[in-house]
Design a protein around this motif. Structure first.
Motif, PDB file in Angstrom:
ATOM      1  N   ILE A   8       0.869  -1.296  -0.092  1.00 22.40           N
ATOM      2  CA  ILE A   8       0.160  -0.022  -0.028  1.00 22.40           C
ATOM      3  C   ILE A   8       0.897   1.302   0.175  1.00 22.40           C
ATOM      4  N   MET A  12      -1.990   5.485  -2.254  1.00 26.25           N
ATOM      5  CA  MET A  12      -3.224   4.636  -1.705  1.00 26.25           C
ATOM      6  C   MET A  12      -3.710   4.707  -0.364  1.00 26.25           C
ATOM      7  N   LEU A  13      -3.090   4.956   0.728  1.00 25.67           N
ATOM      8  CA  LEU A  13      -3.401   5.350   2.136  1.00 25.67           C
ATOM      9  C   LEU A  13      -4.188   6.473   1.762  1.00 25.67           C
ATOM     10  N   TYR A  15      -5.906   7.831  -0.618  1.00 27.90           N
ATOM     11  CA  TYR A  15      -6.963   7.666  -1.388  1.00 27.90           C
ATOM     12  C   TYR A  15      -8.183   6.812  -0.409  1.00 27.90           C
ATOM     13  N   VAL A  16      -7.549   5.753   0.342  1.00 28.95           N
ATOM     14  CA  VAL A  16      -8.462   5.083   1.037  1.00 28.95           C
ATOM     15  C   VAL A  16      -9.014   5.942   2.425  1.00 28.95           C
ATOM     16  N   GLY A  17      -8.308   7.004   2.461  1.00 27.42           N
ATOM     17  CA  GLY A  17      -8.672   8.054   3.583  1.00 27.42           C
ATOM     18  C   GLY A  17      -9.756   8.908   3.204  1.00 27.42           C
TER      19      GLY A  17
END
Lengths: 144, 550
Positions: A8, A12-13, A15-17
């Motif tokens: 990750i 990406m983190l 985006y996940v946020g």
């Protein structure tokens, strides 16, 4: 596990946020990344399974022998749908006679009710737990 | 009161040997004495005494009430009670006051049970140890250095310490069974659709079920009967003709076989209590003749039944040996085989078989559970209810800050994982893959349950871990539910029952998993094991009882 598949990135983190409406301190990011990677590496074990021909499951019932005998007639009008709304195992269902236990088809039934109002005005209750309110309204930041 | 079952206590209340007020005085004193266990996050003293007055009036007027009327009960803090703070042990809901009660609460009240408080749990039921809650960890009463298991840890501990005899928990992936096993408590995860989820704060909706927790099988069965049934507010609740889970236990003592000691058999048998502390005992040759004659005199049992001393005769029970491999403590494996002997002596046909899919159940479970959780917990936005952050610049900043401040680490992790797994590009690889895996697991259980009436399994690979150890190794923690998640994946009923203790003196719990709506079979099997004196007779349980007030 030494694959690169489940790495990750910080992007990406972030985006996940956005997806999960969460934000992280810079100092927390590493541990969240590590936690997610660890879980993803672990669940990768499912790739050992060949699931190409398996119907998508959308429910929780296992049929037992007794159920099958007892409910056979009920199957006649039940349409099985997967999560995407595609009809699955419709053949077995419609005939109702050749239920195949080993195929593990699941039976679901839509539950409908009349769209009638049965509750009273719930405005007070709906507002009761709002963290910020003004009169009969919930206060939120400016949205436009 | 100490040695009474909940059913007996209710009977004594109805016979006016004891008032509900006296029972409550006792209960709240015990809750006070056990504060160090952190079992309760809300005491409902005023409410309970008010409710007690109402129920007492009905009893005094000889109104017909349920088999558990007047008995105090504790409620897991993810079940809404109108006007009573319900937090899910999350900062997010620290000040949340529901404006309606869960259907199960309405049912309990209608049945005359007295709600005494809300119990501690893992935050939003996400955790296997009872340690992730905002109000601090639950403490295991049997050994205070150990966890209760989770997420229904407070409910299990409240019972194990004698603060209450009954509690409600919820089970999404073992949350009733794991604390049951760690604390020597009986708990039932009912067939999906048996108990209404209306008013249960959602974690993973296709798994969540509310279930009863109790000191013994008969009490748990009676409580299950009260909370079960169709509810228009939960369209996944089923409309079955019969929700009789305890009636069959009435003939249990009469039919009972193994080494029954009077206490346990009494516990199983509400009606036959006085006439029948019988022990028609296969293991106990001395008592056999006397008991048989007793039985003829008191119960008019047919001659056929006398030769048939096996109450589980013909019940087919499967043990999936491939589930008992590496990673399982030897002592728990031994306990499975000891239980097998008991079941065989009671006439059951116990076979070992290969179930398959063992190592895939937890991964499939976590993908689906996280996916559903990320969707379910989206409702916490700081607008309608729940925490709203103090400083924010605009709408999205308010969402993000409120959620980031309101949720604990474990909850955030599962929401993030769920959002990721459902996102474009990963959905098929993870989520759909997990749903297909679920289908394969269901096929395995379906095949097994076509052959066997129920399946005997451990509840956890080991006994309770020490407090503070588990959260450092999340994967290991998730694997503590490796025997539990299948019942949730498949929607099947399961019951945890005490099955002895480890050499360390920590409780060992085992479970039966039954067919869909096969609650009767698993209750019967568990009641048999209980009557064999393995459960409540364990040293640890007795000591916990001594400690407790009740």
């Amino acid at each position: 596990m030494d694959n690169n598949y489940n790495r990750i990135s910080k992007e990406m983190l972030d985006y996940v946020g956005i997806l999960s409406k969460l934000e992280f301190e810079e100092s927390e990011k590493e541990s969240y990344i590590k936690g997610m990677e660890e879980m993803l590496d672990y669940v990768d074990i499912l790739n050992e399974l060949d699931t190409d021909t398996v119907p998508v499951d959308g429910g929780v019932y296992v049929r037992s022998q007794t159920d099958i005998t007892a409910e056979k007639s009920e199957y006649q009008n039940v349409q099985n749908k997967d999560l995407l709304g595609n009809v699955v195992s419709a053949g077995d269902v419609n005939t109702g006679s050749q239920t195949d236990i080993t195929a593990g088809k699941s039976e679901y039934q839509n539950v409908f009710r009349e769209d009638t109002v049965s509750n009273e005005n719930g405005q007070e209750a709906a507002l009761y737990n709002a963290p910020v309110k003004k009169g009969e309204y919930i206060v939120v930041p400016k949205t436009i | 009161m100490k040695n009474l079952t909940a059913l007996e206590l209710s009977r004594k209340i109805k016979e006016k040997e004891i008032s509900i007020k006296e029972v409550l005085d006792y209960t709240f004193k015990s809750m006070e004495d056990n504060k160090d266990l952190n079992s309760f996050v809300l005491e409902m003293r005023d409410e309970a005494y008010r409710q007690a007055e109402d129920v007492q009036k009905k009893i005094d007027a000889n109104e017909e009430l349920s088999s558990l009327a007047g008995v105090p009960i504790a409620i897991k803090d993810n079940i809404c009670i109108e006007g009573m703070r319900t937090t899910c042990c999350s900062k997010m809901l620290e000040n949340f006051i529901p404006t309606y009660s869960a259907t199960v609460i309405e049912r309990l009240r209608a049945a005359g049970l007295i709600i005494v408080g809300k119990t501690n749990m893992d935050e939003f039921a996400m955790g296997s140890t009872g340690e992730t809650g905002y109000f601090g960890p639950c403490v295991n009463p049997i050994n205070k250095g150990y966890v209760t298991g989770g997420s229904s840890g407070g409910s299990a501990a409240a019972i194990a310490s004698g603060q209450v005899k009954l509690a409600l928990g919820s089970d999404t992936g073992g949350s009733i069974r794991l604390p049951g096993a760690y604390c020597n408590v009986v708990g039932i995860k009912p067939t999906y659709g048996t108990v209404s989820r209306n008013g249960l704060i959602a974690y993973a909706s296709s798994f969540d079920q509310i279930g009863p927790m109790a000191e013994n099988v008969a009490d748990a069965a009676a409580l299950l009967e009260i909370i079960s049934g169709h509810d228009a507010f939960d369209s996944t609740s089923l409309n079955k003709e019969s929700y009789d889970f305890s009636g069959f236990l009435n003939d249990f003592a009469g039919e009972n076989t193994i080494n029954g000691n009077a206490l346990n058999i009494n516990a199983l048998n509400e009606n036959a209590l006085n006439e029948n502390a019988l022990n028609e005992n296969a293991l106990n040759g001395n008592a056999l003749n006397i008991n048989i004659s007793n039985k003829i005199a008191t119960n008019e049992i047919k001659v056929d039944n006398i030769s048939n001393i096996n109450n589980l005769k013909g019940l087919k029970i499967g043990i999936p040996v491939d589930y008992l491999g590496d990673g399982l403590d030897d002592e728990i494996r031994e306990s499975i085989y000891k239980t097998k002997e008991i079941l065989e002596k009671a006439g059951a046909i116990v076979s070992e078989f290969e179930m398959g899919m063992f190592k895939y159940s937890v991964p499939a479970y976590y993908i689906i559970a996280c996916a559903e959780a990320s969707s379910n917990l989206e409702r916490y936005d700081g607008v309608k209810y729940g925490l709203r952050a103090k400083d924010y610049s605009e709408l999205h900043s308010m969402y993000k800050k409120s959620r980031s401040q309101g949720f604990g680490a474990e909850v955030k992790k599962r929401i993030m994982l769920g959002s990721f797994l459902l996102s474009s590009g990963y959905y098929d690889a993870y989520y759909i893959k997990a749903l297909k895996t679920r289908e394969l697991i269901k096929q395995c259980f379906e095949n097994a349950l076509n052959t066997y009436d129920c399946i005997l399994l451990p509840v956890s690979p080991s006994t309770a871990p020490r407090l503070g150890e588990s959260l450092k190794n999340p994967l290991k923690m998730y694997l503590s539910d490796v025997y539990n998640v299948s019942a949730n994946l498949c929607g099947l009923p399961a019951i945890v029952f005490p099955a002895g203790e480890s050499r360390e003196g920590l409780p060992i719990g085992l479970q039966f998993i039954g067919r869909r709506f096969g609650e009767q079979e698993i209750l019967y099997a568990a009641a048999t094991c209980e009557a064999a004196g393995r459960g409540p007779e364990s040293k640890a349980a007795c000591e916990a009882h001594e400690r407790g007030v009740v």
